[in-house]
Design a protein around this motif. Sequence first.
Motif, mmCIF file in Angstrom:
data_model
loop_
_atom_site.group_PDB
_atom_site.id
_atom_site.type_symbol
_atom_site.label_atom_id
_atom_site.label_comp_id
_atom_site.label_asym_id
_atom_site.label_seq_id
_atom_site.Cartn_x
_atom_site.Cartn_y
_atom_site.Cartn_z
ATOM 1 N N ALA A 1 -15.353 19.236 22.995
ATOM 2 C CA ALA A 1 -15.060 19.457 24.410
ATOM 3 C C ALA A 1 -16.060 20.411 25.052
ATOM 4 O O ALA A 1 -16.385 20.283 26.236
ATOM 5 C CB ALA A 1 -13.638 19.996 24.566
ATOM 6 N N LEU B 1 -13.124 10.288 25.147
ATOM 7 C CA LEU B 1 -13.728 11.297 26.012
ATOM 8 C C LEU B 1 -15.044 10.800 26.611
ATOM 9 O O LEU B 1 -15.340 11.042 27.791
ATOM 10 C CB LEU B 1 -13.966 12.587 25.224
ATOM 11 C CG LEU B 1 -12.721 13.398 24.861
ATOM 12 C CD1 LEU B 1 -13.088 14.559 23.951
ATOM 13 C CD2 LEU B 1 -12.027 13.912 26.108
ATOM 14 N N SER C 1 -13.349 11.174 20.432
ATOM 15 C CA SER C 1 -14.713 11.270 20.947
ATOM 16 C C SER C 1 -15.053 10.067 21.823
ATOM 17 O O SER C 1 -15.648 10.207 22.903
ATOM 18 C CB SER C 1 -15.697 11.381 19.782
ATOM 19 O OG SER C 1 -17.027 11.376 20.248
ATOM 20 N N ARG D 1 -12.273 20.836 19.800
ATOM 21 C CA ARG D 1 -12.653 21.929 20.720
ATOM 22 C C ARG D 1 -14.176 22.007 20.841
ATOM 23 O O ARG D 1 -14.719 22.187 21.945
ATOM 24 C CB ARG D 1 -12.090 23.252 20.220
ATOM 25 C CG ARG D 1 -10.580 23.393 20.348
ATOM 26 C CD ARG D 1 -10.154 24.825 20.078
ATOM 27 N NE ARG D 1 -8.702 24.995 20.153
ATOM 28 C CZ ARG D 1 -7.906 25.020 19.101
ATOM 29 N NH1 ARG D 1 -8.408 24.898 17.878
ATOM 30 N NH2 ARG D 1 -6.594 25.169 19.245
ATOM 31 N N VAL E 1 -8.200 21.784 25.820
ATOM 32 C CA VAL E 1 -7.720 21.241 24.550
ATOM 33 C C VAL E 1 -6.518 22.057 24.078
ATOM 34 O O VAL E 1 -6.597 23.284 23.973
ATOM 35 C CB VAL E 1 -8.829 21.257 23.471
ATOM 36 C CG1 VAL E 1 -8.293 20.699 22.151
ATOM 37 C CG2 VAL E 1 -10.037 20.463 23.940
ATOM 38 N N VAL F 1 -5.301 11.905 25.543
ATOM 39 C CA VAL F 1 -6.408 12.284 26.414
ATOM 40 C C VAL F 1 -6.053 11.849 27.834
ATOM 41 O O VAL F 1 -5.822 10.668 28.083
ATOM 42 C CB VAL F 1 -7.732 11.629 25.972
ATOM 43 C CG1 VAL F 1 -8.855 12.036 26.912
ATOM 44 C CG2 VAL F 1 -8.071 12.028 24.534
ATOM 45 N N LEU G 1 -19.108 18.692 26.574
ATOM 46 C CA LEU G 1 -18.922 17.733 27.660
ATOM 47 C C LEU G 1 -19.335 18.347 28.999
ATOM 48 O O LEU G 1 -19.129 19.550 29.231
ATOM 49 C CB LEU G 1 -17.468 17.282 27.734
ATOM 50 C CG LEU G 1 -16.920 16.498 26.528
ATOM 51 C CD1 LEU G 1 -15.444 16.172 26.753
ATOM 52 C CD2 LEU G 1 -17.706 15.216 26.301
ATOM 53 N N VAL H 1 -6.810 17.356 26.648
ATOM 54 C CA VAL H 1 -6.636 16.759 25.325
ATOM 55 C C VAL H 1 -5.496 17.483 24.629
ATOM 56 O O VAL H 1 -5.465 18.726 24.600
ATOM 57 C CB VAL H 1 -7.921 16.871 24.476
ATOM 58 C CG1 VAL H 1 -7.713 16.223 23.117
ATOM 59 C CG2 VAL H 1 -9.104 16.232 25.198
ATOM 60 N N THR I 1 -12.876 20.571 30.275
ATOM 61 C CA THR I 1 -11.919 19.953 29.349
ATOM 62 C C THR I 1 -11.055 21.028 28.718
ATOM 63 O O THR I 1 -11.556 22.017 28.184
ATOM 64 C CB THR I 1 -12.656 19.170 28.248
ATOM 65 O OG1 THR I 1 -13.512 18.189 28.855
ATOM 66 C CG2 THR I 1 -11.663 18.466 27.342
ATOM 67 N N ASP J 1 -7.079 12.189 32.044
ATOM 68 C CA ASP J 1 -8.068 12.614 33.030
ATOM 69 C C ASP J 1 -7.554 12.313 34.430
ATOM 70 O O ASP J 1 -6.653 11.500 34.612
ATOM 71 C CB ASP J 1 -9.420 11.911 32.785
ATOM 72 C CG ASP J 1 -9.360 10.409 33.042
ATOM 73 O OD1 ASP J 1 -9.183 9.996 34.201
ATOM 74 O OD2 ASP J 1 -9.490 9.631 32.069
#
Length: 421
Positions: free
Chosen positions: A312, A345, A342, A309, A321, A372, A315, A359, A319, A374
């Motif tokens: 994220a 991501l 990591s 978390r 989680v 993960v 980033l 995530v 994101t 996207d």
Amino acid sequence: MTIDTKSVNGRTKGRGIGLAAMRGLGIALVSLPGAVLCFTLSLVSMALIPIGIGLVTTPYVLTGVRAFADWRRVLAAEWGGVRIPPAYRPLPRSANPWTRTFGMLRDPATWRDLRWLPVDMTAGFLTALLPAVLLFYPLEGFAIAAGLWRVLDGTDGYWYGFVRVHDQTSALGAAALGLVILFFAHFLTPRLLDAHFRLTRAVLGSNQRELAERVRVLTETRRDAVDASAAELRRIERDLHDGAQARLVAVGMDLGTIEALLDKDPAKAKELIAQARTSSVEALAELRELVRGIHPPVLAERGLGDAVRALALRLPVATEVNVDLPGRAEAPVESAAYFAVSEVLTNAVKHSGADRIWVDLHHTDGHLRATVTDNGKGGAVIGAGSGLAGVERRLGTFDGVLAVSSPAGGPTMVTMEIPCA
């Protein structure tokens, strides 16, 4: 009071022979249709892979074959004391049909199961059925001698084994033959069932070639782990030398200059003090960043979920989680999972063009699973030199697996699994 040891041993032996015969009969009645069904469905499903239907059906069929084989492993251990450990390679449950189908087909244990099915429906069936035959077939001979031959007698008589029964004398011969068979059953019935389980182990058990392959894989993963550890140590040394160490050396030189200027030029000394303070703050920040790269404090203090978390939040892409972990895994496993997530991501942010990332972390069936996803352009592959290849090597150290589903146009889903309690 005295106990007749011979009579007790005889009753125990008799119960053992009867139990072995009943167990063998039960296995024979189930194994023959089960092996034929599993083998037939496997052949048909794999034959349909080229037209796409087999991609969907084969994982389910092979899962059924594995369940059937595992049931026989349990019987071999409980009834025969013969242990046959399974050696299936783990596969992510969320993998796409293509990955699951060919992942299972590349597993040597799958082909070992398929080779075992024809053996089980032939030699396995006979070795399981013979204990019951040796025990129950003599009963027919005794029944024939008791008068059943009159019912069974035809124009050419009735054959019991190699004895042709047509009168009371030949019926007594059938009873004598039954007695001989029963005598041999006393010695052979448990041994035949034991032979059945040993035959199962000989076909289902791991052979030397597979053990050698396992050693090769472990050797490669150990070498990768050593190389990764050496590279990490070199990175830490380089970062310390070029970053924090250089700044601390500059702070020391500034302090020496300040000491010389305190009386001569207080204004210049004050300026250098401010510069030294700034350098020390920057050095401290670099040290904290370096420590975070080695093992994030939040990971050690609050666990994998909170560490991801926190990752994220840093980033530049939105994101989400989701964490469902009942407890803490071992520290090396948590560290490997954290840095694998990591890296994935980082790849997603740099290369996917996504504007949203999801995530998911949870534990199931003895595996820590991280997914993960996207909504980027897709096209991610596990290739030499890519970040995903490094993640795969990192997970391989822990017998973990990496599965990637990334069609052109997206979305991309990367699933990582690590065995852990």
